[in-house]
Design an enzyme around this catalytic site. Structure first.
Site, PDB file in Angstrom:
ATOM      1  N   HIS A   1      28.375 -31.932 -45.881  1.00  0.00           N
ATOM      2  CA  HIS A   1      27.059 -31.615 -45.326  1.00  0.00           C
ATOM      3  C   HIS A   1      26.393 -32.937 -45.005  1.00  0.00           C
ATOM      4  O   HIS A   1      26.397 -33.845 -45.816  1.00  0.00           O
ATOM      5  CB  HIS A   1      26.240 -30.818 -46.333  1.00  0.00           C
ATOM      6  CG  HIS A   1      25.029 -30.178 -45.747  1.00  0.00           C
ATOM      7  ND1 HIS A   1      23.926 -30.897 -45.390  1.00  0.00           N
ATOM      8  CD2 HIS A   1      24.766 -28.898 -45.436  1.00  0.00           C
ATOM      9  CE1 HIS A   1      23.028 -30.068 -44.879  1.00  0.00           C
ATOM     10  NE2 HIS A   1      23.509 -28.854 -44.893  1.00  0.00           N
TER      11      HIS A   1
ATOM     12  N   ARG B   1      16.005 -29.961 -40.107  1.00  0.00           N
ATOM     13  CA  ARG B   1      16.246 -30.387 -38.732  1.00  0.00           C
ATOM     14  C   ARG B   1      15.933 -29.253 -37.763  1.00  0.00           C
ATOM     15  O   ARG B   1      15.350 -29.479 -36.703  1.00  0.00           O
ATOM     16  CB  ARG B   1      17.688 -30.874 -38.574  1.00  0.00           C
ATOM     17  CG  ARG B   1      17.871 -32.272 -39.138  1.00  0.00           C
ATOM     18  CD  ARG B   1      19.331 -32.666 -39.229  1.00  0.00           C
ATOM     19  NE  ARG B   1      20.006 -31.964 -40.314  1.00  0.00           N
ATOM     20  CZ  ARG B   1      21.217 -31.454 -40.229  1.00  0.00           C
ATOM     21  NH1 ARG B   1      21.909 -31.547 -39.120  1.00  0.00           N
ATOM     22  NH2 ARG B   1      21.750 -30.845 -41.268  1.00  0.00           N
TER      23      ARG B   1
END
Ligand code: SF4
Ligand code: SF4
Ligand code: FES
Ligand code: FES
Lengths: 624, 250, 257
Positions: free
Chosen positions: A249, A269
């Site tokens: 990740h 994000r």
């Protein structure tokens, strides 16, 4: 042997995360007497850590969404290595699985017209993730847990016993599966609390044990993720596929050290957070790979417009698939443009008003405040890649979750194929639900059709018991904690995010050494709640699974998704047609072989442009 | 950076036990759980402790630090001074298993006693429509990570074992409130909250809200609103008088 | 079998401080209120028409006639009884059954529990399930009564702008206004009020106005403890000021007329 605790069930589910609980609900609803065995307390499974959401093409926010688009995104994300049938079933069934959760009592965030709200996420063309703030995994687990309670209440009303048909055995570890004449006959394990052994006789076992992250040093995974299901399946004779593909990740916490690896959700994000290096540059624009050029913005201005007008702008490159972002961060840090603690900056404080941040990302706000003393509404976060998910797992039949061993099923992270070489965010929770349910049905059908149930032999039980007790017998051997740390270091450094042939070979050598030392491990104390002993037994699983990972990683001489070879940086369409299959060849030996991938069904191929397929498929697959 | 910290950890089981002293290295940025892990790896390999996520999300690592119910993984060492002796004990309200691990089955039993979500009949999956403002109250309660610290701290059962039978505890009274406020639930649990789950035993002293690591306003948003709902149905003198005069069953 | 830990608490902080302060504060205020109640004097400043909230409404025959804004429907009280006797049960009842004060005195006075994770000294515990504590459930009726008294206090505060010499503003007016402001905030932030105004609804979306009120009240409600204390203390200060002016110890500071 006399006082061995014995139970008998129709279906055993190992693991109480999303997949396990969904499978158990399904088996129980098919009338099976079902047991769930889990290492932690009921409701604590690692699924609670999932933050972003459940990907399902419900089209509530953008009605252009459909299962076909979801299927396409999934295949692209997995670089076409996915088991296409699984990807198809997944995309088609995910919406029903989400709606079903609402009937169990789940409360997702809503759209203005009262439907389930959906959010944007890396790799998904449309807003697609059903979510509850950033604690979707918790909602999912709690909902399934409460559904189980509600089924138990029904059983209680009918029989006077809550556990008549569905029983949860918590803080119980399965150490071995019992196989008779090539069929599953039951499982053997111990109560973590008392250290006492128990035998479960059952013709069907559903593995839902999650992943293998604890073999790596920096990981978002909890201690439970020791690859138990992978190892149990191997030892029972099933095969693992795609083990070389491990997702790092891109955004894990890097500071303070004690929480290194803990996840920072991708929704940061998705909701506007941007990545910057120590020079303050939004570096992701430099890392958009050729295959994604048309889909991503090439200027900050366009990327920023996308948040408000997604139809007329391309998305910012911060939302590239996870593998791309992880590699980009890795390169920035290597190039010396990292932060003080070896990460990059992820900033939402300059992008959204403070109260908007606390509303949309409450648990991130909480997590940084409490663990790192960072206020994300005012300061950037420091993030870096962390081992997050294993795409590989037990090779299963897409429709039923059945492995090659009759009676053995797998669902969720422990199964392989669905995500190909790289999983999209949000596809994991939907995977759990879709294939958890399918494995529940598959196991129930298998049990109903079975003429005679295999019975575990006493010899097999005795052997399992001896294996479990072995760590107590040795003297002067090593401490399991030391071995575990060495294993994690080796995997992290040598089979980590960027790989090279020499390093992998080195890792394999170290693994051999560790295997030998593991045979003489010694643990102190007695069997009652003894974490040293538990680790010693888990280590056996981690070692064999790590070997699969390393061997497969060495064989695959290309870079694709969660497997990046420094010495073979390109993606090779020939390799797309090949799966690497891992099997046991001895008590602690494994071997990896190449197996041909089944060609993608014609009508599914037609969902893509030819131009796109040319990037992935070989000439003769395209039928030129 | 690092220093040697003084710790007193309760060790033992149902047959007895006591506080044992340890000196353990403490590094910058660590939480109490890190220290416990270091203790496990270096001095007490069989020290029992529960944990999973290390991020305050699973609610496994509940214990008491200097007498206060807390999550071990969310208690930063920087909140203590270097010279301070830190006492770590298991949750008091539940039976001990070993060291810092307690038997929390009480909570699972109570969870089963709360009638589950009752969806409206004839509403197919996919047809559920709920407004954000209507789900928000219950969503707050669904943040609960089931650490059971509120159950541990609640004096109703912490100080009175005999009340366990009659009292669901703040976590599960909050579950009742969650379902009561669920926009589509058709259960109706107000009377039961008072009669079966022991809402009346709560004297709203708010210790549950004080310890909740998720900062859920258990007392203000769940328990008191439930008490008010109970008052609506049971303690309205006009309704009561009507029932007396007309001999109605409430 | 629980872990055997003999200490009553292992808390190392000063957990006893807050209950101690609560007891001291409530004690002081009770003494003051009792003295003022039985004083039966200095509650009305004739010149400026200031009436202390402790004596409002003044309904019995011994009241200073001008202070009885709502007439004197009641006869002279026997013995040591004074006019506040008619309002005190409601005001006291409101505060005693208030969810915040309950918390405060259960902890501080009854030590049930004295502080979180500190063992209480009682052998048995029945909470609010039995008489008399079951009557705490009547809080909302005290809320209604207190709301009426609040309206009367507001009336008094406004009426005080016209004294013997007509319209005027003095420090007393400001104090009376702040006082009713705090009382109103305390009363509005009441949990019962929050419930009645909107909390009881299952679907906020169907009642936008009540939802709006519920949101505002919820914000105030978050400060209920602070409002409980500040309004209580300020009532005493208001009363003290009026007593001092009425007894001629100090003069009222006049701004206008
Ligand atoms: S407020 Fe009620 S439930 Fe919460 S700790 Fe106090 S008595 Fe227990
Ligand atoms: S309500 Fe809070 S304290 Fe209680 S169990 Fe849930 S998270 Fe823990
Ligand atoms: S370990 Fe999960 S809450 Fe502490
Ligand atoms: S709750 Fe304090 S006045 Fe009603």
């Amino acid at each position: 042997m006399a006082e061995l605790e014995r139970h008998s069930f129709d279906v055993l589910v190992i693991g109480a995360g999303g997949a396990g609980l969904r499978a158990a609900i399904e088996a129980r609803e098919h009338g099976m007497r079902t047991a769930v065995l889990c290492k932690s307390l009921f409701g604590k499974a690692h699924t609670v850590m999932a933050e972003g959401g459940i990907a399902a093409a419900m089209g509530n926010v953008n009605s252009n969404d459909s299962w076909q688009v979801h299927f396409r995104d999934t295949m692209r994300g997995g670089k076409f290595l996915n088991n296409w049938r699984m990807a198809e079933l997944h995309a088609k069934e995910a919406p029903d699985r989400v709606w079903e959760l609402e009937t169990y009592g789940a409360l997702f965030d809503r759209t203005a017209d009262g439907r389930v709200s959906q959010r944007n996420f890396g790799g998904h063309e449309y807003p697609r993730l059903a979510h509850v703030g950033d604690r979707t995994g918790l909602e999912l687990i709690r909902t399934l847990q409460q559904k189980i309670v509600s089924l138990q209440q029904e059983d209680h009303a009918e029989t006077g016993d809550h556990e008549a048909k569905l029983r949860v055995f918590q803080e119980f570890t399965v150490s071995d599966l019992l196989v008779e004449d090539g069929r599953i006959a039951g499982a053997f394990g111990y109560w973590r609390e008392s250290g006492r052994f128990a035998l479960f006789t059952s013709p069907a076992v559903i593995l839902a044990t999650g992943g293998i992250g604890k073999s790596f040093k920096v990981t978002s995974n909890s201690w439970e993720y020791t690859g138990d299901g992978h190892a149990l399946a191997l030892r029972a004779g099933a095969s693992l596929i795609n083990m070389e593909f491990i997702q790092f990740h891109p955004t894990g916490m890097v500071w303070p050290p004690s929480v290194k690896g803990i996840l920072v959700t991708e929704s940061v994000r998705g909701d506007g957070g941007v990545l910057r290096n120590s020079e303050g540059k939004r570096f992701m624009f430099d890392y958009i790979p050729e295959v994604f050029k048309e889909k991503y913005a090439d200027s900050e201005a366009e990327g920023d417009r996308w948040y408000t007008d997604a139809d007329n702008n391309r998305r910012p490159p911060e939302l590239l698939p996870r593998d791309e972002v992880a590699r980009a961060i890795n390169s920035e840090v290597k190039a010396g443009r990292g932060t003080e603690h070896g990460g990059v900056f992820l900033d939402v404080s300059t992008r959204l008003p403070a109260e908007e941040i606390t509303r949309r990302l409450p648990s991130m706000h909480h997590q940084f405040k409490e663990l790192a003393d960072v206020d994300i509404t005012a300061q950037p976060m420091e993030v870096g890649p962390t081992c997050h998910y294993v795409m590989g797992g037990v090779e299963v039949d897409p429709d039923t979750g059945a492995s090659s061993v009759p009676g053995l099923f797998a669902a969720g992270e422990v199964s392989g194929g669905m995500h190909g070489s790289n999983r999209l965010g949000g596809n994991s929770l939907s995977d759990l639900l879709v294939f958890g349910r399918r494995a529940g049905t598959g196991a129930s059908d298998y049990v109903s059709a079975l003429p005679v149930r295999p019975v575990p032999s006493e010899a097999a039980v005795a052997e399992a018991q001896a294996t479990a007790l072995a760590p107590f017998s040795g003297e002067g051997g090593e401490n399991p904690y030391t071995l575990h740390m060495e294993l994690q270091q080796a995997m992290n450094d040598l089979v980590g995010i960027i790989r090279k042939a020499e390093e992998i070979e080195q890792a394999l050598e170290r693994l051999e050494g560790l295997k030998a030392r593991a045979r003489t491990l010694t643990v102190e104390g007695h069997r009652q709640f003894n974490p040293g002993w538990h680790l010693a037994l888990d280590l056996r699983n981690m070692l064999v699974v790590s070997e699969c990972v390393a061997k497969a990683a060495l064989l695959r001489t290309e870079s694709r998704g969660g497997h990046t070879r420094d010495d073979y940086p390109g993606m090779d369409p020939e390799w797309r047609r090949k799966l690497l299959v891992c099997r046991t060849t001895g008590p602690s030996e494994v071997d990896v072989e190449v197996k041909a991938q089944i060609p993608i069904r014609e009508d599914l191929l037609e969902l893509f442009d030819r131009g796109e397929l040319e990037k992935y498929l070989t000439g003769d697959e395209l039928g030129s | 950076m690092g220093y040697q910290g003084n710790f007193r950890v309760w060790r033992g089981d149902a047959d007895g036990g006591g506080l044992e002293d340890f000196t353990v290295e403490v590094n910058e940025g660590e939480v109490v759980l890190d220290v416990i892990h270091r203790l496990q790896a270096t001095q007490a390999g069989d020290l029992a402790v529960r944990w999973n996520c290390k991020a305050g999300k699973c609610g496994s690592c509940s214990a008491e630090i200097n007498g206060r119910p807390r999550l071990l993984c969310m208690t930063r060492m920087s909140t203590f001074t270097e010279g301070e002796t830190i006492t770590i004990t298991p949750m008091r309200t539940f039976p001990i298993i070993r060291d810092l691990v307690t038997d929390v089955s009480f909570n699972y039993t109570k969870a089963r006693e709360i009638p589950s979500f009752k969806p409206p009949k004839g509403l197919a999956p996919g047809e559920y429509r709920m407004q954000q403002v209507d789900v928000e109250r219950s969503q707050e309660f669904r943040k609960c990570i089931e650490c059971f610290l509120c159950q541990d701290t609640c004096h109703v059962i912490r100080d009175h074992e005999e009340n366990k039978e009659a009292f669901a505890g703040p976590r599960f009274l909050m579950r009742v409130a969650e379902l009561e406020m669920h926009p589509l639930d058709e259960g109706g649990r107000v009377d039961a909250a008072q009669e079966q789950h022991g809402l009346g035993l709560c004297n709203i002293t708010k210790c549950c809200s004080e310890v909740c690591p998720e900062h859920i306003k258990i007392t203000d948003n769940a328990l008191i609103p439930m008490k008010e709902r109970v008052a609506d149905r049971k303690y309205d003198p006009i309704v009561w008088l009507g029932n007396k005069i007309f001999r109605r069953q409430p | 079998m629980r872990a055997q830990i003999s200490e009553r608490t292992l808390r190392t902080d000063r957990w006893w401080l807050s209950p101690l302060l609560t007891v001291a504060g409530l004690g002081l205020i009770s003494v003051y209120a009792a003295i003022r109640t039985f004083m039966n004097d200095y509650y009305w400043v004739g010149e400026y028409h200031y009436l202390t909230p402790m004596y409002s409404p003044c309904l019995s025959a011994e009241c200073v006639p001008a202070a009885s804004h709502f007439g004197q429907p009641l006869p002279e009280l026997p013995g040591f009884l004074t006019p506040p006797i008619f309002i005190i049960p409601f005001l006291l009842g409101f505060r005693i059954t208030c969810y915040y004060y309950r918390k405060a005195y259960y902890r501080a006075a009854w030590m049930s529990p004295p502080a979180c994770a500190v063992a209480e000294p009682h052998k048995t515990y029945t909470g609010e399930t039995k008489a008399p504590l079951i009557a705490q459930n009547l809080h909302r009726y005290f809320f209604y009564a207190a709301s009426i008294l609040l309206l009367i206090n507001i009336y008094d505060a406004i009426a005080a702008f016209s004294g013997e010499k007509g319209f005027g503003i003095g420090l007393g007016n400001i104090i009376l206004l702040v006082n009713v402001g705090l009382l109103a905030a305390y009363t509005l932030s009441c949990h019962s009020c929050r419930h009645i105004m909107g909390g009881k609804l299952k679907h906020f979306s169907k009642h936008p106005v009540r939802y709006w009120m519920w949101q505002r009240i919820s914000t105030l409600n978050g400060k209920h403890m602070q409002l409980a204390w500040s309004s209580l203390i300020f009532v005493c200060l208001t009363d003290l000021y009026i007593a001092l002016v009425a007894s001629g110890v100090i003069g009222d500071l006049r701004f206008v007329n």
